[in-house]
Write an enzyme that holds these catalytic residues in place. Structure first.
Site: not given
Lengths: 500, 291
Positions: B193, B229, B130
């Site tokens: 995300k 996400k 991430d």
């Protein structure tokens, strides 16, 4: 996303699989089903009754006595007698009554919404979140302007009494009534509502609330009638002195949308689909005619197919549903006939499988008819169901020319473009009472060249109304409400801010 | 890259519509169970310790003892220092190890340092990276640099999945969120995300919808599926269900899978399990039982 658009009923999981039971309880019926005349409950003149059907289940929920001509004549005599008495009711008293009715609507919103959804097929998410707050807001709005209305247009300049027909096809009988009832009560004008019995239950509940309030309620009559008898009985009223109020200004034959290359496709698709599923204004039928600029045709159609394939159809009492059944089999039969005729005439038709059980006779699968030509019958007639007819154009002038070539009367029209200046210029060349311009900016603005009719609006019905540069009503979504008859200078400020 | 301007009215209308959804009965249990399978169980605290990470991993492997047949969360998400430990703990299971990297949460370190970090955590066993987008470069208009850095991290990550954190709370406008989404997708992100979870606002339905629209546009253009996400601020079953509905209605059922949809959360798993336990007990006619 997978390949969208074609009927694939075996592949779709029913709505219950994902959303489950979002269904609200069946509402309690109104205690009284009789005609409500001049503030009093009376017996129907005949013994005929109409069985009110819940379209999603096809079961009878009530038997409503229907009024005959003697009831209607009695109503007219009563309201004309009231007309002279209502002149003695002060504007402030009328305002108090309207305010109290608004409060009663709020307090009974759940029941009213459920009654309306159950019998008309309008999804309860719409009735409870859009219609009922709008109704309460309208009543309070007119309560706030009862006094200025009286000063600007004293008694005598309004009609003496009026009659309104509320057909079941409106799917919004409560809003149809309040559209007239609120300004009428603010002005002290008695009104007779001839309501199709199938749509009468929520309106009869409204009558109970009016009866509880008393006071100015004596100028309201709510009379359930048999389907298709409304016009005959309205003629009776007119001949006795109660003029027929014109149908809501938004009612028309086709509801066109113009999609330009520079529009926000996502918002346009969502807006078009919602327009096809729900009326913009009371009296409108479902369905929409979409004129798409050729440069964006492919992308728009692909996106539209995806969206239609994901339609949540089902029980209108389920808060997750966005398309309910038709209120009557006649409505649905008419819709299916039009689609079949269009297909026989060579228009490609795509039907989208729904999540609703196929056993329900009142449920129509959404349809896309693309491409169509303006000379075809389907391009000129009201659809009356969840269908989109798509016609392409190359230039704005061609769009207007094809729109005109349909020779159809126009209901509420929407223009989807990203250019602020384009929309008003086009709007002035379209002969429609209500035109909504959905631009890429934050504000959604509607223009009309007709009489200001809706001094209130919601996210579904924004309104910037121009009436010969004199009477103006403005509402910006989520921002402010300005009462009608606002000064021209205020309108000019807003137009400047919009850059329109 | 065509600039898109986002119509906030349309976004807010859709969000308002989504918030009206109600999922009940057995469908609610299924939805909550689905949500569990999408969770990236996260601990990203300065005070994290090996014991805390060990407990996190155990929780992922055994989400509930009183409710049988619950799925496991999709992944655990930890700082680089704990990747090796987590990878060893979860070896052989279907729970992935995700790691925040590239100088999380600010991203304001030299690129070489950030790339070295990525290579190190991949070596330690991270299945997913991430990364944080360079918001400084983005907000100063150097979008080319933003894209180049993401490509560099993509390369450094090798076969590990790459999620690009946009930190939407710092981007402020929907137009910026859309543009950042497009840059990340174009540069090779497997997922986009919303947030680091370190600032407010974190994930919201509105910004998530903007990002979903970018994902959809990419799918329609190229057929490539990119994941989403939302992270931060998603704590209850109702929150999770709103996101499920939003993703389903924007991208379709195909995206309701952990390969394309994750929810970044720390306390959500506990709440989901508790609610499923309660619903199960109710269905059996028993009292209120919580784990």
């Amino acid at each position: 996303m997978s390949d969208a658009g074609q009927t694939r009923s075996n592949e779709r999981r029913p709505i219950a699989h994902f959303y489950g039971e979002g269904t609200v309880s069946a509402p309690a019926l109104p205690a009284r089903l009789n005609p409500f005349i001049g503030g009093e409950w009376t017996d129907a003149s005949g013994s005929a009754r109409v069985e009110v059907i819940e379209p999603f289940t096809a079961r009878t929920v009530a038997a409503v006595p229907i009024a005959g001509e003697p009831n209607v004549r009695a109503a007219v005599e009563s309201v004309l007698a009231q007309a002279s008495r209502s002149a003695t009711i002060s504007p402030s008293e009328r305002a108090i009554a309207l305010e109290r009715l608004g409060g009663a609507i709020d307090a009974n919103a759940d029941q009213l919404a459920a009654l309306e959804s159950q019998t008309t097929g309008r999804p309860i998410a719409r009735t409870i979140h859009d219609d009922l707050p709008l109704i309460a807001q309208a009543l309070r709005h007119f309560a706030s302007i009862a006094d200025p209305l009286h000063r600007l247009h004293p008694q005598g300049s309004w009609p003496r009494a009026g009659t309104v027909i509320v057909p079941v096809t409106t799917r919004q009988p409560l809003l149809s009534c309040i559209d007239v009832l609120a300004p009428a009560c603010a002005c002290g004008t008695p009104v007779i509502f001839l309501v199709d019995a199938q749509a009468a239950l929520p309106v009869l509940r409204l009558a109970e609330l009016i009866s509880d309030i008393g006071g100015s309620g004596s100028i309201v009559s709510i009379i359930p009638v048999a389907a298709n008898e409304g016009m005959n009985l309205a003629a009776t009223c007119a001949s006795a002195g109660a003029m027929l109020f014109p149908p809501p200004a938004g009612a028309g034959v086709i509801r066109p949308a113009l999609i330009f290359l520079d529009c926000d496709i996502d918002q346009a698709v969502e807006g078009i689909v919602q327009q096809a599923f729900t009326p913009n204004l009371p009296g409108e039928e479902l369905g929409s005619h979409v004129f798409v600029e050729e440069g964006v045709e492919r992308e728009f159609i692909d996106r539209l197919r995806e969206r239609l394939a994901a339609t949540r159809v089902g029980n209108p009492l389920d808060v997750n549903v966005e398309l309910g059944p038709a209120p009557t089999k006649e409505c649905l039969g008419g819709f299916e006939q039009r689609i079949a005729r269009a297909e026989a005439a060579g228009t490609p038709v795509t039907r989208f499988a729904t999540d609703a059980p196929q056993t329900h006779d009142f449920v129509a699968a959404p349809a896309l008819l693309a491409p169509a030509r303006p000379d075809q019958l389907i391009a000129r007639q009201s659809l009356g169901g969840p269908a989109l007819v798509l016609i392409t154009f190359r230039t704005p002038d061609e769009a207007l020319s094809k729109l005109k070539a349909t020779s159809a009367a126009l209901g509420a029209t929407t223009i989807w473009t990203g250019k602020a200046g384009k929309a008003p210029a086009l709007a002035r060349r379209i002969s429609s009472r209500f035109i909504y311009c959905n631009m890429r900016d934050r504000l959604t603005v509607g223009l009309t060249t007709g009489v200001a009719a809706l001094p209130f609006a919601s996210a579904n019905r924004p309104a910037l109304l121009i009436d010969n540069d004199a009477t103006i009503s403005v509402e910006v979504i989520g921002s402010e409400i300005i009462a009608p008859f606002a000064p021209l200078s205020r309108y000019r400020q807003i137009v400047q801010a919009l850059g329109v | 890259m065509r600039r898109r301007r986002i119509n906030a009215t349309g976004i807010h209308e859709k969000v308002r519509d989504i918030e009206r959804r109600r999922i009940g009965g057995s469908a609610r249990e299924r939805a909550l169970s689905l949500a569990i399978s999408l969770v990236d169980l996260t601990t990203l605290e300065g005070a994290d310790t090996p014991a805390r990470v060990r407990d996190l991993c155990n929780r992922a492997l055994y989400p509930a003892s009183t409710v049988p047949n619950l799925p496991r969360p999709a992944a655990v998400c930890v700082y680089p220092a704990f990747v090796k430990q987590a990878a060893e703990h979860l070896a052989g299971s279907d729970v992935m190890v995700a790691c925040v990297a590239t100088a999380f949460p600010s991203g304001q370190y030299h690129l070489s340092t950030r790339l070295a970090e990525v290579e190190a955590v991949v070596k330690d066993g991270a299945d997913e990276i991430d990364m944080v987008m360079n918001r400084g470069a983005f907000l100063s208009g150097d979008c080319d640099r933003v894209g180049e850095e993401i490509r560099a991290v993509r390369k450094a990550a090798g076969t590990a999945h790459l999620k690009v954190i946009l930190e939407t709370g710092e981007l402020e406008t929907y137009d910026n969120v859309r543009r950042a989404s497009e840059i990340a997708i174009d540069a090779g992100a497997d997922f986009i995300k919303t947030s680091t979870g370190k600032i407010k606002p974190a994930a919201t339905l509105a910004v998530t919808l903007v990002m979903l629209q970018a994902i959809r546009a990419e799918f329609l253009r190229s057929g490539r599926r990119v994941g989403i996400k939302p992270a931060g601020g998603i704590a209850t079953g109702d929150d999770a269900i709103s996101y499920l509905c939003l993703v389903r209605e924007t991208l379709g059922d195909d995206w309701l899978d952990k390969t394309l949809f994750r929810i970044g959360a720390s306390s959500l798993l506990d709440n989901l399990v508790a609610e499923i336990a309660y619903l199960s007990a109710q269905a059996r006619g028993e009292g209120n039982e919580h784990e």
